[in-house]
Design a protein around this motif. Structure first.
Motif, mmCIF file in Angstrom:
data_model
loop_
_atom_site.group_PDB
_atom_site.id
_atom_site.type_symbol
_atom_site.label_atom_id
_atom_site.label_comp_id
_atom_site.label_asym_id
_atom_site.label_seq_id
_atom_site.Cartn_x
_atom_site.Cartn_y
_atom_site.Cartn_z
ATOM 1 N N ALA A 188 1.221 -31.721 32.650
ATOM 2 C CA ALA A 188 0.413 -32.094 33.588
ATOM 3 C C ALA A 188 -1.160 -31.707 33.153
ATOM 4 O O ALA A 188 -2.023 -32.297 33.363
ATOM 5 C CB ALA A 188 0.764 -31.407 34.909
ATOM 6 N N GLU A 189 -1.155 -30.249 32.767
ATOM 7 C CA GLU A 189 -2.169 -29.766 32.570
ATOM 8 C C GLU A 189 -3.046 -30.322 31.257
ATOM 9 O O GLU A 189 -4.088 -30.480 31.059
ATOM 10 C CB GLU A 189 -2.412 -28.104 32.423
ATOM 11 C CG GLU A 189 -1.910 -27.479 33.809
ATOM 12 C CD GLU A 189 -2.744 -27.884 34.857
ATOM 13 O OE1 GLU A 189 -4.059 -28.199 34.664
ATOM 14 O OE2 GLU A 189 -2.307 -27.916 35.991
ATOM 15 N N THR A 190 -2.225 -30.905 30.558
ATOM 16 C CA THR A 190 -2.870 -31.744 29.186
ATOM 17 C C THR A 190 -3.257 -32.854 29.646
ATOM 18 O O THR A 190 -4.249 -33.346 29.144
ATOM 19 C CB THR A 190 -1.570 -31.791 28.149
ATOM 20 O OG1 THR A 190 -0.974 -30.707 27.951
ATOM 21 C CG2 THR A 190 -2.130 -32.610 27.183
ATOM 22 N N ASP B 135 1.044 -22.502 31.232
ATOM 23 C CA ASP B 135 0.758 -23.732 30.847
ATOM 24 C C ASP B 135 -0.462 -24.271 30.832
ATOM 25 O O ASP B 135 -0.604 -25.107 29.958
ATOM 26 C CB ASP B 135 1.547 -24.607 32.158
ATOM 27 C CG ASP B 135 2.897 -24.456 32.336
ATOM 28 O OD1 ASP B 135 3.298 -23.484 32.781
ATOM 29 O OD2 ASP B 135 3.908 -25.253 32.013
ATOM 30 N N TYR B 136 -1.420 -23.401 31.374
ATOM 31 C CA TYR B 136 -2.973 -23.798 31.112
ATOM 32 C C TYR B 136 -3.110 -23.492 29.591
ATOM 33 O O TYR B 136 -4.084 -24.414 28.965
ATOM 34 C CB TYR B 136 -3.745 -22.961 32.010
ATOM 35 C CG TYR B 136 -3.736 -23.222 33.550
ATOM 36 C CD1 TYR B 136 -4.227 -24.650 33.714
ATOM 37 C CD2 TYR B 136 -3.151 -22.440 34.391
ATOM 38 C CE1 TYR B 136 -4.161 -25.042 35.153
ATOM 39 C CE2 TYR B 136 -3.198 -22.921 35.688
ATOM 40 C CZ TYR B 136 -3.622 -24.055 36.126
ATOM 41 O OH TYR B 136 -3.808 -24.671 37.499
ATOM 42 N N ALA B 137 -2.680 -22.580 29.035
ATOM 43 C CA ALA B 137 -2.906 -22.283 27.662
ATOM 44 C C ALA B 137 -2.380 -23.228 26.755
ATOM 45 O O ALA B 137 -2.961 -23.576 25.929
ATOM 46 C CB ALA B 137 -2.493 -20.522 27.435
ATOM 47 N N GLY C 171 -8.353 -35.850 36.262
ATOM 48 C CA GLY C 171 -7.291 -36.178 35.131
ATOM 49 C C GLY C 171 -5.952 -36.143 35.633
ATOM 50 O O GLY C 171 -5.039 -37.232 35.308
ATOM 51 N N HIS C 172 -5.615 -35.215 36.621
ATOM 52 C CA HIS C 172 -4.429 -35.057 37.279
ATOM 53 C C HIS C 172 -4.230 -36.276 38.139
ATOM 54 O O HIS C 172 -2.888 -36.882 38.026
ATOM 55 C CB HIS C 172 -4.235 -33.927 38.364
ATOM 56 C CG HIS C 172 -4.099 -32.702 37.530
ATOM 57 N ND1 HIS C 172 -2.891 -32.389 36.609
ATOM 58 C CD2 HIS C 172 -5.064 -31.321 37.567
ATOM 59 C CE1 HIS C 172 -3.212 -31.005 36.164
ATOM 60 N NE2 HIS C 172 -4.179 -30.654 36.705
ATOM 61 N N ALA C 173 -5.137 -36.589 39.027
ATOM 62 C CA ALA C 173 -5.181 -37.903 39.816
ATOM 63 C C ALA C 173 -4.920 -39.134 39.015
ATOM 64 O O ALA C 173 -4.050 -40.073 39.515
ATOM 65 C CB ALA C 173 -6.257 -37.982 40.723
HETATM 66 ZN ZN ZN Z 1 -4.979 -28.729 36.537
#
Ligand code: ZN
Length: 559
Positions: free
Chosen positions: A384-386, A490-492, A359-361
């Motif tokens: 980014a993590e979204t 940010d992950y949360a 997903g990031h890529a």
């Molecule tokens: Zn990530």
């Protein structure tokens, strides 16, 4: 071009500095906005060269932390990085103070200037030496973690490979794996305490030199948070504590019953489904083939993306000794090439690489030609993590090809897991706030803080006599705490946005994809709150939103 064949070019600092100074003076002496924009193009070329070398060096170093050449190159970047950062800051300064700023903001983007302002708050020549010192300590941590060997049933494993056994369906195996983790890490606890203490001290010193009370404010600037501050994050943590922690407690206790466990222990942490975590049905090659098919079926853009990744062998996924133990996605700017590093261990984590890191890529692929991608990337890390956490949900219809008849179990597991991880993530965030607000704590005091936070956010955690974990050492294996302070929240935040995309998908998949695509393609060209609005997502940093976003998910989980 294959990633392994991309030529590596050493960047002599003197040369870089000379060109950078020329650009900075060029910006300062420009007679009009267009002239500034021409210098900006030269600046971009310079940065592309630098970032390509740095990322190639890092990729090769992290694939083999014992490769002498790239160890040296990596140390070299640790050394020159802060000085380069200072030159970039001088360039930012020249743009921010340009007499043509209003026109430039209009021709470029006001968001770009906002980012530059925040970057400027995190940098000053007087902290260069401290930044070099910080980089060295961070490398020391990475090397130490990569060198650790965990002897498990006659095999010498990396931490990542050992973690594969945390998900075993056999409770004794899980317990044994956790005992090995605790015993080995206990042998390094003093070294880790010392490394962390030096990091906290040097970060605090930098913050104070820049005029901040402690590292918290500087940490936020470094994360380039342009839309929210620590009070918003505190509100979010409070909402998680109120709305999510009790639900997870309930899920955990129901889960214990399902698993036939009378007392929930730390080694049950990674198992949700009786019979063990669903494991991929095939080997590495099968996972790659399934990923290819899936991204072809998903959309034209994702098809083009996966073809580029596979053609250029932009994955390194085997777990090996001396390989850096985590996972990441990075880009090689000059070749517009994303790259993914992971450590396959036979668990469902391997598929997550194809769904999360990919997903990031995918986002990096989409913004490669975005005119601000080089300066502001894909936006903040919550954005980014979204991208990546939402991709995990986008892949749901194709999971049969990874897990066979266990796919439905995996989906349930994934949703439950995603909820259950939130309290830990928020706990890590609170831990870091408390550590940096009280930088003189002793290692034992820090561990006591961690134990206290665990009892607040994860009251279900028990360590069954595992000395290292009982003493409050759990956080030490979390690389983000050492490498990227204040990243973990940010992950949360992103998980909740991903959940909301998941809800959107179930209502109208096409409309949801349009929103998701809009988000990915925008990169950092708009502020986070603005992006949320464009994609019809709630802002979970505001009162009440956490509950609203999660109510359909709780409903699905039946809690
Ligand atoms: Zn990530």
């Amino acid at each position: 071009m294959k990633v392994s064949e991309m030529p590596y070019e050493h960047i002599p600092f003197d040369e870089f500095e000379k060109s950078a100074i020329e650009v900075i003076n060029g910006v300062k002496n420009s007679k009009n906005a267009d002239e500034v924009l021409e210098w900006r193009e030269k600046y971009r070329e310079l940065v592309i060269r630098y970032s390509t070398a740095m990322n190639l060096s890092y990729i090769r170093y992290s694939c083999n932390t014992a490769d002498e050449f790239y160890v040296k190159e990596n140390d070299y970047f640790d050394e020159i990085g802060p000085q380069v950062g200072n030159l970039m800051n001088m360039y930012n300064d020249a743009l921010l103070n340009s007499p043509f700023r209003a026109e430039l903001e209009e021709k470029l983007s006001p968001v770009l200037f906002k980012h530059m302002e925040v970057q400027a708050k995190a940098m000053s020549p007087e902290i260069i030496e401290d930044m070099i010192e910080e980089n060295k300590i961070v490398s020391e941590y990475s090397k130490l973690m990569a060198s650790m060997e965990f002897e498990f049933r006659g095999e010498k494993l990396s931490r990542a490979a050992l973690a594969g056994y945390f998900k075993s369906d056999d409770r004794e195996t899980r317990k044994e794996a956790y005992t090995v983790l605790g015993t080995v890490m206990n042998g390094y606890t003093e070294q880790l305490d010392d490394i962390y203490d030096r990091l906290v001290k040097v970060r605090t010193k930098m913050a104070q030199k820049l005029g901040y009370k402690n590292f918290v404010e500087l940490g936020y600037y470094r994360m380039e948070r342009v839309c929210y501050d620590k009070n918003d994050v505190e509100t979010f943590r409070k909402n998680v504590l109120e709305s999510i922690v009790p639900v997870v407690a309930k899920l955990r206790s129901e889960n214990a019953k399902d698993l036939g466990i009378d007392k929930y222990m730390i080694y049950d942490n990674d198992v949700i489904i009786p019979g063990g975590d669903p494991r991929p049905s095939g080997n590495k090659e099968d996972i790659f083939n399934a990923a290819k098919e899936m991204y072809h079926a998903m959309s034209d853009e994702s098809a083009a993306f996966i073809d580029l990744m596979l053609e250029n062998e932009a994955f390194d996924v085997e777990s090996r000794k001396n390989k850096w133990g985590g996972g990441y996605c990075t880009e090689i700017a000059k070749y517009k090439q994303p790259f993914i590093l992971a450590n396959f261990n036979g668990s469902a984590d391997d598929v997550d690489v194809m769904t999360h890191e990919a997903g990031h890529a995918f986002n990096a692929f989409l913004i490669a030609d975005n005119k601000f991608a080089l300066e502001i990337g894909c936006g903040g890390m919550e954005t980014a993590e979204t991208h990546s956490m939402s991709m995990e949900f986008w892949t749901f219809p194709w999971l049969e090809s990874f897990f066979g008849d266990k796919a439905e179990e995996y989906r349930k597991n994934h949703i439950a897991n995603a909820i259950m991880r939130i309290p830990y993530r928020v706990g890590i965030d609170e831990f870091q706030h408390r550590i940096y607000q009280n930088p003189d704590m002793t290692p034992m005091e820090r561990k006591a803080v961690w134990r206290e936070i665990e009892s607040t956010y994860m009251p279900w955690r028990t360590y069954d006599g595992n000395e290292f974990l009982e003493q409050g050492g759990y956080w030490m294996q979390n690389q983000h705490i050492f490498l990227y302070p204040f990243y973990f929240i940010d992950y949360a935040i992103a998980q909740l946005a991903a959940f909301e995309f998941y809800t959107q998908m179930r209502i109208d998949r096409k409309a949801a994809w349009d929103n998701y695509y809009k988000l990915c393609q925008a990169g950092g060209s708009a502020g986070y709150f603005q992006l949320l609005e464009r994609c019809n997502l709630h802002n979970v940093l505001q009162e009440d939103s956490v509950k609203k976003v999660l109510s359909p998910i709780f409903e699905e989980l039946g809690v």
